[in-house]
Enzyme design. Structure first.
Site, PDB file in Angstrom:
ATOM      1  N   ILE A   1       0.831  -1.201   0.000  1.00  0.00           N
ATOM      2  CA  ILE A   1       0.000   0.000   0.000  1.00  0.00           C
ATOM      3  C   ILE A   1       0.863   1.248   0.000  1.00  0.00           C
ATOM      4  CG2 ILE A   1      -1.741   1.307   1.273  1.00  0.00           C
ATOM      5  CD1 ILE A   1      -2.663  -1.447   2.423  1.00  0.00           C
TER       6      ILE A   1
ATOM      7  N   ARG B   1      -4.274   1.078  11.010  1.00  0.00           N
ATOM      8  CA  ARG B   1      -4.968   0.567  12.186  1.00  0.00           C
ATOM      9  C   ARG B   1      -5.133   1.685  13.213  1.00  0.00           C
ATOM     10  NH1 ARG B   1      -6.687  -2.843   9.530  1.00  0.00           N
ATOM     11  NH2 ARG B   1      -6.542  -5.112   9.771  1.00  0.00           N
TER      12      ARG B   1
ATOM     13  N   ASP C   1      -9.512   6.443   8.809  1.00  0.00           N
ATOM     14  CA  ASP C   1     -10.363   5.360   8.306  1.00  0.00           C
ATOM     15  C   ASP C   1     -10.372   4.181   9.272  1.00  0.00           C
ATOM     16  OD1 ASP C   1     -11.998   4.105   6.207  1.00  0.00           O
ATOM     17  OD2 ASP C   1     -10.271   2.766   5.943  1.00  0.00           O
TER      18      ASP C   1
ATOM     19  N   GLU D   1     -13.990  -0.083  17.272  1.00  0.00           N
ATOM     20  CA  GLU D   1     -14.911  -0.042  16.139  1.00  0.00           C
ATOM     21  C   GLU D   1     -16.093  -0.972  16.382  1.00  0.00           C
ATOM     22  OE1 GLU D   1     -12.703  -1.008  12.624  1.00  0.00           O
ATOM     23  OE2 GLU D   1     -11.459   0.789  12.733  1.00  0.00           O
TER      24      GLU D   1
ATOM     25  N   HIS E   1     -13.756   2.650   8.172  1.00  0.00           N
ATOM     26  CA  HIS E   1     -12.831   1.543   7.912  1.00  0.00           C
ATOM     27  C   HIS E   1     -13.219   0.802   6.623  1.00  0.00           C
ATOM     28  CE1 HIS E   1      -9.901  -1.396  10.104  1.00  0.00           C
ATOM     29  NE2 HIS E   1      -9.592  -1.236   8.826  1.00  0.00           N
TER      30      HIS E   1
ATOM     31  N   GLY F   1     -11.557   1.733   3.590  1.00  0.00           N
ATOM     32  CA  GLY F   1     -10.530   2.028   2.600  1.00  0.00           C
ATOM     33  C   GLY F   1     -10.164   0.834   1.737  1.00  0.00           C
TER      34      GLY F   1
END
Length: 316
Positions: free
Chosen positions: A155, A233, A257, A262, A281, A283
């Site tokens: 990434i 994260r 994100d 969560e 979250h 992405g």
């Protein structure tokens, strides 16, 4: 006729291509955001041979509720939600789908960077309210600015290449990176990167050693007016310290994100902070990555179960 062995999916859906790959198994869907108690109950009921992890955490208690369990396969790359030490102690293999969502996360990272630097959301809200800010607003121009990447895997490398296309200087801190993308400079320590970067973007896995590495001490080392983006994260950031940096003006903006807990409860700490942009979250979830993550996760399960079949006398 014996029932087909069960694959438990900690979600409510899976790409049709992945479902087709697992045609020899009974698929049990745990539903959206399953709790630990719900997963334990499903494991006790179905004794799955595999768990395909979309949402939620897989602690030791879930593993102990499924004696036939052979493999836990993550629908994505981040396996910090799985107790890997507990899995190893129980001879349960843990797999992931590294790179399957790299393009999606990198694109979302840039969507968030541009939303921060170009004030996309704020300007839209002003326009919707009837204002025309052409004479007063100035956006942040990226060309000539410095992009700092913490983590340079699949990434981060994609984000770096896009940074080059925008004419940015790209710095990266990753002691584990084997090679750097073109026009990307390595820095020896994170503090050096923070002091120089106009935009800091996180792309590293969450480990015990980097938990809350973005905290009051490290935020004080950021370049004044910098932007922080996190599509990795939530546990990498001390959220209380970030709130203080945003409200004090030490940071220009942040885009998040991923979060330490969560899903976010309502109300939550980010409400009412105008210089933070949030997404739930997602992405790594695109039309294409949804299929790639599902099929890689399914293939991992099939491979492990082929190589490590159930012992005689143990029934799923």
């Amino acid at each position: 006729m014996d029932a087909a062995p069960v694959v438990l999916i900690t979600g409510s859906d899976l790409a049709a291509e992945a479902v087709a790959m697992l045609h020899g198994y009974q698929l049990v869907f745990a539903g959206k955001q399953p709790t630990e108690a719900q997963l334990i109950a499903l494991c006790q009921q179905y004794n799955p041979v595999a768990i395909l992890v979309r949402y939620g955490k897989i602690p030791a208690a879930v593993m102990d509720a499924a004696p036939a369990l052979r493999v836990i396969s993550k629908h994505g790359s981040g396996i910090d939600v799985i107790d890997q030490q507990a899995a190893a102690a129980r001879n349960i293999l843990v797999c992931s789908a590294p790179g399957a969502n790299a393009a999606a996360v990198a694109e979302h990272t840039w969507a968030l960077i541009l939303a921060c630097t170009k004030s996309v959301i704020a300007l839209d809200a002003r326009m919707q309210a009837g204002f025309w800010d052409k004479s007063t607003h100035k956006s942040v121009e990226l060309e000539g600015r410095t992009l700092g990447l913490i983590g340079l895997g699949a990434i981060g490398s994609r984000v770096a290449r896009a940074g080059n296309a925008f004419g940015m200087r790209v710095l990266a801190y990753d002691p584990y990176a084997r090679e750097l993308p073109p026009a990307c400079e390595a820095v020896a320590d994170m503090e050096s990167l923070l002091a120089q970067a106009d935009v800091v973007s996180l792309h590293c896995p969450l480990t015990a050693s980097n938990h809350e590495m973005i905290n009051s001490e490290t935020l004080a080392k950021f370049k004044p007016g910098a932007i922080l983006v996190n599509t990795a994260r939530g546990g990498l950031i001390n959220e209380t310290a970030l709130v203080e940096a945003l409200t004090s003006g030490a940071l220009h903006a942040a885009a998040l994100d991923s979060f330490s807990v969560e899903p976010l409860a309502a109300p939550h700490r980010w409400q009412g902070i105008p210089n933070v942009i949030l997404s739930p979250h997602i992405g790594g979830v695109s039309d294409a990555s949804y299929i790639r993550m599902g099929t890689v996760a399914a293939q991992n399960i099939l491979q492990v179960l082929q190589e490590h079949p159930l012992e005689a006398g143990v029934s799923p």
